[in-house]
Design an enzyme around this catalytic site. Structure first.
Site, mmCIF file in Angstrom:
data_model
loop_
_atom_site.group_PDB
_atom_site.id
_atom_site.type_symbol
_atom_site.label_atom_id
_atom_site.label_comp_id
_atom_site.label_asym_id
_atom_site.label_seq_id
_atom_site.Cartn_x
_atom_site.Cartn_y
_atom_site.Cartn_z
ATOM 1 N N ASP A 51 19.528 -6.059 27.485
ATOM 2 C CA ASP A 51 18.610 -6.081 28.856
ATOM 3 C C ASP A 51 19.239 -4.999 29.546
ATOM 4 O O ASP A 51 20.333 -4.668 29.336
ATOM 5 C CB ASP A 51 18.974 -7.560 29.500
ATOM 6 C CG ASP A 51 18.068 -7.687 30.454
ATOM 7 O OD1 ASP A 51 17.091 -8.554 30.488
ATOM 8 O OD2 ASP A 51 18.784 -7.242 31.764
ATOM 9 N N TYR A 141 4.955 -8.195 43.533
ATOM 10 C CA TYR A 141 5.220 -7.148 42.487
ATOM 11 C C TYR A 141 5.183 -5.804 43.254
ATOM 12 O O TYR A 141 6.052 -4.923 42.975
ATOM 13 C CB TYR A 141 3.869 -7.138 41.522
ATOM 14 C CG TYR A 141 3.920 -5.892 40.533
ATOM 15 C CD1 TYR A 141 4.789 -5.805 39.622
ATOM 16 C CD2 TYR A 141 2.919 -4.997 40.941
ATOM 17 C CE1 TYR A 141 4.691 -4.636 38.666
ATOM 18 C CE2 TYR A 141 2.831 -3.903 39.892
ATOM 19 C CZ TYR A 141 3.718 -3.863 39.075
ATOM 20 O OH TYR A 141 3.922 -2.721 37.941
ATOM 21 N N LYS A 145 8.598 -2.929 43.688
ATOM 22 C CA LYS A 145 8.523 -1.594 43.307
ATOM 23 C C LYS A 145 9.128 -0.797 44.587
ATOM 24 O O LYS A 145 9.677 0.230 44.693
ATOM 25 C CB LYS A 145 7.367 -1.132 42.733
ATOM 26 C CG LYS A 145 6.855 -1.909 41.530
ATOM 27 C CD LYS A 145 7.561 -1.288 40.313
ATOM 28 C CE LYS A 145 7.544 -1.865 38.895
ATOM 29 N NZ LYS A 145 7.954 -0.976 37.984
ATOM 30 N N PHE A 169 -1.562 4.323 38.809
ATOM 31 C CA PHE A 169 -2.976 3.602 39.212
ATOM 32 C C PHE A 169 -3.151 2.704 37.860
ATOM 33 O O PHE A 169 -2.221 2.145 37.392
ATOM 34 C CB PHE A 169 -4.107 4.454 39.714
ATOM 35 C CG PHE A 169 -3.760 4.899 41.054
ATOM 36 C CD1 PHE A 169 -2.774 5.495 41.634
ATOM 37 C CD2 PHE A 169 -4.691 4.234 42.225
ATOM 38 C CE1 PHE A 169 -2.441 5.868 42.885
ATOM 39 C CE2 PHE A 169 -4.632 4.669 43.515
ATOM 40 C CZ PHE A 169 -3.312 5.199 43.961
ATOM 41 N N HIS A 189 -5.479 -7.730 31.675
ATOM 42 C CA HIS A 189 -6.068 -6.500 32.212
ATOM 43 C C HIS A 189 -7.324 -6.402 31.829
ATOM 44 O O HIS A 189 -7.909 -6.865 30.681
ATOM 45 C CB HIS A 189 -5.461 -5.409 31.736
ATOM 46 C CG HIS A 189 -4.111 -5.062 32.134
ATOM 47 N ND1 HIS A 189 -2.936 -5.236 31.565
ATOM 48 C CD2 HIS A 189 -3.707 -4.872 33.708
ATOM 49 C CE1 HIS A 189 -1.642 -5.272 32.285
ATOM 50 N NE2 HIS A 189 -2.208 -4.970 33.547
ATOM 51 N N LEU A 190 -8.130 -5.732 32.511
ATOM 52 C CA LEU A 190 -9.709 -5.690 32.359
ATOM 53 C C LEU A 190 -10.211 -5.415 31.025
ATOM 54 O O LEU A 190 -11.020 -5.741 30.305
ATOM 55 C CB LEU A 190 -10.254 -4.863 33.518
ATOM 56 C CG LEU A 190 -11.911 -4.703 33.365
ATOM 57 C CD1 LEU A 190 -12.641 -6.058 33.506
ATOM 58 C CD2 LEU A 190 -12.425 -3.926 34.413
HETATM 59 N N1 UDP Z 1 -10.775 -8.007 36.524
HETATM 60 C C1 UDP Z 1 -11.803 -8.873 36.253
HETATM 61 N N2 UDP Z 1 -11.573 -9.712 35.208
HETATM 62 C C2 UDP Z 1 -10.388 -9.858 34.310
HETATM 63 C C3 UDP Z 1 -9.274 -8.797 34.933
HETATM 64 C C4 UDP Z 1 -9.537 -8.104 35.624
HETATM 65 O O1 UDP Z 1 -12.993 -8.698 36.822
HETATM 66 O O2 UDP Z 1 -10.279 -10.807 33.602
HETATM 67 C C5 UDP Z 1 -10.920 -6.862 37.493
HETATM 68 C C6 UDP Z 1 -9.885 -7.291 38.572
HETATM 69 O O3 UDP Z 1 -10.217 -8.061 39.744
HETATM 70 C C7 UDP Z 1 -9.660 -5.587 39.267
HETATM 71 C C8 UDP Z 1 -10.092 -4.695 37.913
HETATM 72 O O4 UDP Z 1 -10.594 -5.627 37.039
HETATM 73 O O5 UDP Z 1 -10.750 -5.415 40.013
HETATM 74 C C9 UDP Z 1 -8.791 -4.299 37.299
HETATM 75 O O6 UDP Z 1 -7.862 -5.308 36.918
HETATM 76 P P1 UDP Z 1 -6.650 -5.009 36.223
HETATM 77 O O7 UDP Z 1 -5.977 -6.713 36.106
HETATM 78 O O8 UDP Z 1 -6.947 -4.552 34.870
HETATM 79 O O9 UDP Z 1 -5.588 -4.241 36.761
HETATM 80 P P2 UDP Z 1 -5.213 -4.114 38.414
HETATM 81 O O10 UDP Z 1 -6.160 -3.407 39.254
HETATM 82 O O11 UDP Z 1 -5.046 -5.576 38.795
HETATM 83 O O12 UDP Z 1 -3.773 -3.390 38.301
#
Ligand code: UDP
Length: 330
Positions: A51, A141, A145, A169, A189-190
């Site tokens: 760690d 979060y 940072k 980003f 993540h999306l």
């Molecule tokens: N998002 C979504 N459905 C999911 C995960 C993410 O619609 O299951 C959308 C989320 O609201 C954001 C974009 O996708 O507008 C990117 O989200 P992610 O969690 O990938 O990254 P973040 O922008 O939160 O860092």
């Protein structure tokens, strides 16, 4: 240089390790493997399983490997989780990072590269986002940072370190050879979730919000290839020779894409439908976030190689297709 990559078995860290090696530096990875994967660390690279708050082991690693620079990727990264577990997030992302910085000082290591986030800006008033916008995070979060960035500023002002903080980003994509990629557990993540839904490996994607003030009603984000993020980290090394140096860069491509555009890209590239349902907005999601990365371009001579969403998603798709269950090992 001899580089210690903390969190080098994780998603962004492991991509960076490969580029640091390719640039001719030597690398040691320090990772507690709570989320990282042993398999993501290249053969021949020393992995210290510890760690970052294990001061004794960190100091020994810094000393024995004559480390010149520490790159720090180890963090809990789930914004939603940070809202529900703020103490755990602060402990890991702030307190343990401070322990790492203390260990560096005890061993006289002065160069530091920090993974920060665009979440430090909260709900920005201006797009695209430049480095100087007000820092008003809206979740723990982002607060974590920002607290570390502020600590780094203090240390640099006292001449104790030279550092660069990169505000990422949306990191996306996978290595070109398909050997490493995104494997979070749980995945939030999306792009990985939408790909898994298209491939029939997960339930339909939930799209969070269709009523945002954006052209198609879904959120706009700036997706940047993980290898492009990594390249900026290498480019900054030469600017960290003088203690007191404090550098901040926003890292994105600067081109916003909506959630629906991400889905359409995956549909184009796979030839499959992305099963989905449109649900309520996710708490804490700003409508649009995209970078003005002209500072990194001008000062570091950095330029993203992957400028289109399709080119980024194609690499992610290769990884997810060839690694249906992600890494075989932790
Ligand atoms: N998002 C979504 N459905 C999911 C995960 C993410 O619609 O299951 C959308 C989320 O609201 C954001 C974009 O996708 O507008 C990117 O989200 P992610 O969690 O990938 O990254 P973040 O922008 O939160 O860092």
């Amino acid at each position: 240089m001899n580089i210690l990559v903390v969190g080098g078995a994780g998603y962004i860290g492991s991509h960076c390790v490969r580029q640091v090696l390719a640039a001719g530096h030597s690398v040691v990875v320090l990772d507690n493997l709570s989320y990282g994967h042993r398999e993501a660390v290249p053969a021949g690279v020393t992995l210290v399983q510890a760690d970052m708050a294990d001061t004794e082991k960190v100091r020994r690693a810094l000393r024995e490997h004559k480390i010149d620079c520490v790159m720090h990727f180890a963090a809990l990264i789930n914004v939603g989780e940070s809202v529900h577990q703020p103490e755990r997030y602060r402990d890991n992302n702030v307190i343990r990072t401070f322990a790492l910085l203390d260990a560096m000082q005890a061993e006289g290591v002065k160069r530091f590269v920090f993974s920060s986030t665009c979440a430090i800006f909260g709900l920005p008033e201006k797009m695209p986002m430049t480095e100087d916008l007000p820092k008003k995070p809206i979740n723990p979060y982002g607060e974590n940072k920002l607290e570390v960035e502020n600590k780094l500023k203090e240390l640099a002002a006292a001449g104790k370190i030279a550092f660069a903080a990169f505000r990422y980003f949306n990191a996306a994509g996978a290595s070109l050879d398909g050997a490493i990629g995104e494997d979070h557990s749980p995945e939030t993540h999306l792009i990985p979730l939408a790909i898994a839904a298209a491939l029939g490996r997960r339930p339909p994607l939930k799209v969070f919000g269709k009523d945002y003030p954006t052209p198609d009603g879904t959120c706009l984000r700036d997706y940047i290839h993980v290898d492009d993020l990594s390249a900026a980290h290498i480019a900054v090394f030469s600017r960290l020779d003088k203690p007191g140096t404090a550098l901040f860069y926003n890292l994105g491509v600067g081109k916003p894409y909506s959630v629906d555009e991400v889905i359409h890209s995956i549909e184009r590239l796979t030839g499959r439908h992305v099963p989905r349902e449109y649900v309520d907005r996710r708490e804490g999601d700003p409508p649009a976030l995209y970078a003005d990365a002209s500072k990194a371009r001008a000062e570091l001579g950095w330029k993203p190689k992957y400028e289109t969403l399709d080119s980024i998603i194609a690499t992610a798709l290769r990884w997810h297709t060839t690694h249906p269950r992600g890494f075989a090992t932790k």
